[in-house]
Design a protein around this motif. Structure first.
Motif, PDB file in Angstrom:
ATOM      1  N   ALA A   4       4.298  10.011  -7.229  1.00 41.37           N
ATOM      2  CA  ALA A   4       5.286  10.259  -8.286  1.00 41.37           C
ATOM      3  C   ALA A   4       4.588  10.588  -9.605  1.00 41.37           C
ATOM      4  O   ALA A   4       5.011  11.502 -10.326  1.00 41.37           O
ATOM      5  N   GLU A   5       3.518   9.854  -9.908  1.00 43.34           N
ATOM      6  CA  GLU A   5       2.770  10.125 -11.148  1.00 43.34           C
ATOM      7  C   GLU A   5       2.148  11.514 -11.094  1.00 43.34           C
ATOM      8  O   GLU A   5       2.185  12.270 -12.075  1.00 43.34           O
ATOM      9  N   ALA A  18       0.838  -1.206   0.000  1.00 39.72           N
ATOM     10  CA  ALA A  18       0.000   0.000   0.000  1.00 39.72           C
ATOM     11  C   ALA A  18       0.873   1.256   0.000  1.00 39.72           C
ATOM     12  O   ALA A  18       0.573   2.233  -0.698  1.00 39.72           O
ATOM     13  N   HIS A  19       1.967   1.213   0.766  1.00 41.19           N
ATOM     14  CA  HIS A  19       2.877   2.364   0.816  1.00 41.19           C
ATOM     15  C   HIS A  19       3.508   2.604  -0.552  1.00 41.19           C
ATOM     16  O   HIS A  19       3.591   3.757  -1.009  1.00 41.19           O
ATOM     17  N   MET A  20       3.936   1.533  -1.225  1.00 42.36           N
ATOM     18  CA  MET A  20       4.547   1.687  -2.541  1.00 42.36           C
ATOM     19  C   MET A  20       3.530   2.184  -3.563  1.00 42.36           C
ATOM     20  O   MET A  20       3.861   3.022  -4.410  1.00 42.36           O
ATOM     21  N   ALA A  74       2.271  17.276 -12.753  1.00 37.89           N
ATOM     22  CA  ALA A  74       2.427  18.684 -12.381  1.00 37.89           C
ATOM     23  C   ALA A  74       3.649  19.292 -13.068  1.00 37.89           C
ATOM     24  O   ALA A  74       3.594  20.430 -13.563  1.00 37.89           O
ATOM     25  N   GLN A  75       4.738  18.541 -13.127  1.00 35.83           N
ATOM     26  CA  GLN A  75       5.951  19.021 -13.792  1.00 35.83           C
ATOM     27  C   GLN A  75       5.699  19.221 -15.289  1.00 35.83           C
ATOM     28  O   GLN A  75       6.120  20.227 -15.872  1.00 35.83           O
TER      29      GLN A  75
END
Length: 110
Positions: free
Chosen positions: A74-75, A65-67, A80-81
């Motif tokens: 990250a996605e 779940a953490h990953m 946003a980038q």
């Protein structure tokens, strides 16, 4: 009486008397208890084993779940980038367009 000061009779001693109840007897001393293939409470034992297995899998589930959360973050950060880069390029294109219009206006005026 033996050397340790206890009286022995049958299979029990004063310190460790023989158990009359078969469920309380030591299975190592009673081979008939160890020969049984499936205990009567095998469902309870299986349930406990499943519970133990589930307890052992909890850290793995938490890590998974953490990953997944980190991958979503990250996605989201990549999107946003990408959006910030697209807006920066759009502003640059608008400035270049404005410079080109001014240059054209200056050329027509002369």
């Amino acid at each position: 009486m033996n050397l340790s000061g206890t009286y022995t009779s049958g299979t029990g001693t004063i310190d460790r008397p023989a158990q009359r109840d078969p469920q309380k007897q030591d299975p190592m001393n009673n081979p008939s208890l160890t020969d049984s293939t499936a205990p009567a409470n095998s469902g309870v034992i299986e349930s406990r084993q499943n519970r133990t297995r589930e307890m052992q899998l909890i850290p793995e589930a938490l890590a998974r779940a953490h990953m997944q959360e980190r991958l979503r973050e990250a996605e989201s950060e990549r999107r946003a980038q990408h959006l910030a880069t697209a807006r920066r390029m759009q502003r640059r294109a608008e400035r270049a367009s404005l410079r080109a219009r001014r240059a054209l206006a200056m050329a027509v005026m002369q």
